[in-house]
Design a protein around this motif. Structure first.
Motif, PDB file in Angstrom:
ATOM      1  N   LYS A  75       1.098  29.583 -27.553  1.00 44.99           N
ATOM      2  CA  LYS A  75      -0.322  29.485 -27.885  1.00 44.99           C
ATOM      3  C   LYS A  75      -1.190  29.746 -26.660  1.00 44.99           C
ATOM      4  O   LYS A  75      -0.981  29.131 -25.612  1.00 44.99           O
ATOM      5  CB  LYS A  75      -0.637  28.073 -28.402  1.00 44.99           C
ATOM      6  CG  LYS A  75       0.133  27.676 -29.641  1.00 44.99           C
ATOM      7  CD  LYS A  75      -0.101  26.209 -29.946  1.00 44.99           C
ATOM      8  CE  LYS A  75       0.753  25.754 -31.125  1.00 44.99           C
ATOM      9  NZ  LYS A  75       0.616  24.305 -31.360  1.00 44.99           N
ATOM     10  N   ARG A  76      -2.162  30.603 -26.818  1.00 41.46           N
ATOM     11  CA  ARG A  76      -3.133  30.775 -25.736  1.00 41.46           C
ATOM     12  C   ARG A  76      -4.435  30.089 -26.140  1.00 41.46           C
ATOM     13  O   ARG A  76      -5.028  30.409 -27.177  1.00 41.46           O
ATOM     14  CB  ARG A  76      -3.385  32.247 -25.438  1.00 41.46           C
ATOM     15  CG  ARG A  76      -4.417  32.394 -24.304  1.00 41.46           C
ATOM     16  CD  ARG A  76      -4.405  33.768 -23.668  1.00 41.46           C
ATOM     17  NE  ARG A  76      -4.409  34.835 -24.647  1.00 41.46           N
ATOM     18  CZ  ARG A  76      -3.792  36.017 -24.473  1.00 41.46           C
ATOM     19  NH1 ARG A  76      -3.134  36.259 -23.361  1.00 41.46           N
ATOM     20  NH2 ARG A  76      -3.843  36.947 -25.405  1.00 41.46           N
ATOM     21  N   TYR A  77      -4.879  29.165 -25.309  1.00 41.85           N
ATOM     22  CA  TYR A  77      -6.084  28.388 -25.605  1.00 41.85           C
ATOM     23  C   TYR A  77      -7.305  28.976 -24.904  1.00 41.85           C
ATOM     24  O   TYR A  77      -7.190  29.556 -23.819  1.00 41.85           O
ATOM     25  CB  TYR A  77      -5.914  26.945 -25.137  1.00 41.85           C
ATOM     26  CG  TYR A  77      -5.012  26.122 -26.029  1.00 41.85           C
ATOM     27  CD1 TYR A  77      -5.535  25.380 -27.091  1.00 41.85           C
ATOM     28  CD2 TYR A  77      -3.637  26.085 -25.813  1.00 41.85           C
ATOM     29  CE1 TYR A  77      -4.718  24.621 -27.908  1.00 41.85           C
ATOM     30  CE2 TYR A  77      -2.808  25.324 -26.626  1.00 41.85           C
ATOM     31  CZ  TYR A  77      -3.352  24.596 -27.672  1.00 41.85           C
ATOM     32  OH  TYR A  77      -2.542  23.851 -28.474  1.00 41.85           O
ATOM     33  N   ALA A  78      -8.463  28.782 -25.526  1.00 40.13           N
ATOM     34  CA  ALA A  78      -9.743  29.169 -24.924  1.00 40.13           C
ATOM     35  C   ALA A  78     -10.783  28.138 -25.326  1.00 40.13           C
ATOM     36  O   ALA A  78     -10.635  27.471 -26.355  1.00 40.13           O
ATOM     37  CB  ALA A  78     -10.167  30.557 -25.405  1.00 40.13           C
ATOM     38  N   VAL A  79     -11.831  27.955 -24.509  1.00 38.82           N
ATOM     39  CA  VAL A  79     -12.901  27.027 -24.889  1.00 38.82           C
ATOM     40  C   VAL A  79     -13.745  27.621 -25.990  1.00 38.82           C
ATOM     41  O   VAL A  79     -13.999  28.828 -26.019  1.00 38.82           O
ATOM     42  CB  VAL A  79     -13.846  26.675 -23.704  1.00 38.82           C
ATOM     43  CG1 VAL A  79     -13.224  25.658 -22.797  1.00 38.82           C
ATOM     44  CG2 VAL A  79     -14.274  27.903 -22.940  1.00 38.82           C
ATOM     45  N   THR A  80     -14.202  26.785 -26.897  1.00 35.45           N
ATOM     46  CA  THR A  80     -15.163  27.191 -27.930  1.00 35.45           C
ATOM     47  C   THR A  80     -16.573  26.993 -27.363  1.00 35.45           C
ATOM     48  O   THR A  80     -16.733  26.356 -26.315  1.00 35.45           O
ATOM     49  CB  THR A  80     -15.015  26.309 -29.179  1.00 35.45           C
ATOM     50  OG1 THR A  80     -15.291  24.954 -28.798  1.00 35.45           O
ATOM     51  CG2 THR A  80     -13.612  26.390 -29.741  1.00 35.45           C
ATOM     52  N   PRO A  81     -17.608  27.517 -28.012  1.00 33.54           N
ATOM     53  CA  PRO A  81     -18.986  27.238 -27.576  1.00 33.54           C
ATOM     54  C   PRO A  81     -19.245  25.733 -27.467  1.00 33.54           C
ATOM     55  O   PRO A  81     -19.872  25.271 -26.500  1.00 33.54           O
ATOM     56  CB  PRO A  81     -19.833  27.876 -28.670  1.00 33.54           C
ATOM     57  CG  PRO A  81     -18.998  29.014 -29.186  1.00 33.54           C
ATOM     58  CD  PRO A  81     -17.575  28.528 -29.108  1.00 33.54           C
ATOM     59  N   ALA A  82     -18.737  24.954 -28.415  1.00 33.30           N
ATOM     60  CA  ALA A  82     -18.913  23.499 -28.352  1.00 33.30           C
ATOM     61  C   ALA A  82     -18.217  22.919 -27.117  1.00 33.30           C
ATOM     62  O   ALA A  82     -18.712  21.980 -26.489  1.00 33.30           O
ATOM     63  CB  ALA A  82     -18.355  22.856 -29.625  1.00 33.30           C
TER      64      ALA A  82
END
Lengths: 193, 193
Positions: A75-82
């Motif tokens: 899994k590659r994670y990224a920040v959401t706008p929130a």
DNA sequence: CCTTTCATGTAATGGGTTACATGATTCG
DNA sequence: CGAATCATGTAACCCATTACATGAAAGG
């Protein structure tokens, strides 16, 4: 919309900070905790994977599946706008300086219980370690200072440079402190000839 | 004779260090964790009482009952010869620098995510806090430096002075660091007129 | 009389480390 | 073919914080 966003741990903010700079897998986050960030925050994968799941539950990060090596999907994670909003809010928010626990200082504080030559041996070891760390950080600081964006407060490179600058200054101060202690320990009446 | 003496926690060593200077009740130890030691080690009574019981089980401290105010008997703890030996051994032993967790640095590392004026506000707050701490420590350093034994490496006063000296130097370095950051944040192109 | 200080303990909860478990790919 | 690296997850354990519980003495 994000009901659990209010309770993010320090580790959560560290992970948001890492992911805001560059999306990563949990495994990569664990390795990225060594250089730059690891100087002031560390975590093991056993702590990172559950925390990523919590952050995702709160809608602050999201993952996509990529091809990878493990037995489970990678899994590659990224920040959401929130998530970015939560990070920003935390950076600018009120804070109390967390509890300090410094084993080095604690040892020095009980230095009087050992013989002066043992004390000198300890402080010399402290000094060597610190000198190595200082050289290491200075080298990294020069590297980062040469990168584009080092003067731009909106660039992560700027923030990295400031962090390294802080580390260098503290290490230099502690190196001088070791020298002072060696000086005072040498002036001790028991070791005069 | 003391079979469990090998596994003493960091808190245990902090308590041994406190008690080697002066016998105290658990309550007093909790309060003594504020000034001098608390700058680099803290603990609450909820952690101290069980740890004292463990240390006593290992034969490193012993208590005597004294008259006191509580509903239970008041206990004054002191280090045993075995406890002092364990403390000495720990001070001179090999060590790895424990994990570092610095919330202040972590915030600065994500400083690039907020607007420059918010960043300046944060760093100004950091600076004020640090200036207060520096003044506080400098005052205490002068106090301790005037006490008898301040030059004698075998006196706890000497060790206290060295610890405070370290704190003062680090705080001064961090104050200069805040000034540097304010300077770099002011030179930011977004805020030129 | 009420609040603060002295004084000791336990329980619940949260944060962090270490160890267990699994398995593919790459390099020597 | 064996070791290192990539990759994710869980479980057991220890450390630390906060809250619960109790009660006497001293000061305003």
């Amino acid at each position: 919309m994000s009901p659990a966003a209010s309770t993010v741990s320090s580790l959560g903010h560290a992970l948001l900070g890492l992911l805001a700079r560059r999306p990563s897998t949990g495994y990569e986050l664990a390795r990225r905790m060594d250089r730059p960030v690891g100087y002031f925050w560390t975590a093991h994968h056993g702590q990172i994977y559950p925390e990523l799941a919590r952050l995702e539950g709160a809608g602050l990060v999201a993952h996509e599946l990529i091809e990878g090596a493990g037995p489970r999907p990678t899994k590659r994670y990224a920040v959401t706008p929130a998530g970015l909003a939560a990070l920003r809010e935390w950076v600018a928010s009120e804070f109390d300086p967390g509890p300090v626990r410094d084993l080095e200082q604690l040892r020095v504080w009980s230095l009087w219980t050992v013989a002066p030559d043992e004390a000198r041996t300890l402080v010399r070891a402290l000094r060597e370690r610190r000198a190595g760390q200082l050289a290491d950080w200075e080298r990294q600081r020069e590297e980062v200072a040469a990168e584009p964006g080092a003067d731009d407060p909106a660039s992560p490179v700027f923030a990295s440079l400031m962090s390294l600058e802080g580390g260098v200054r503290v290490a230099a101060a502690l190196l001088g402190w070791c020298d002072l202690m060696l000086d005072r320990l040498a002036a001790d009446p028991d070791s005069r000839d």
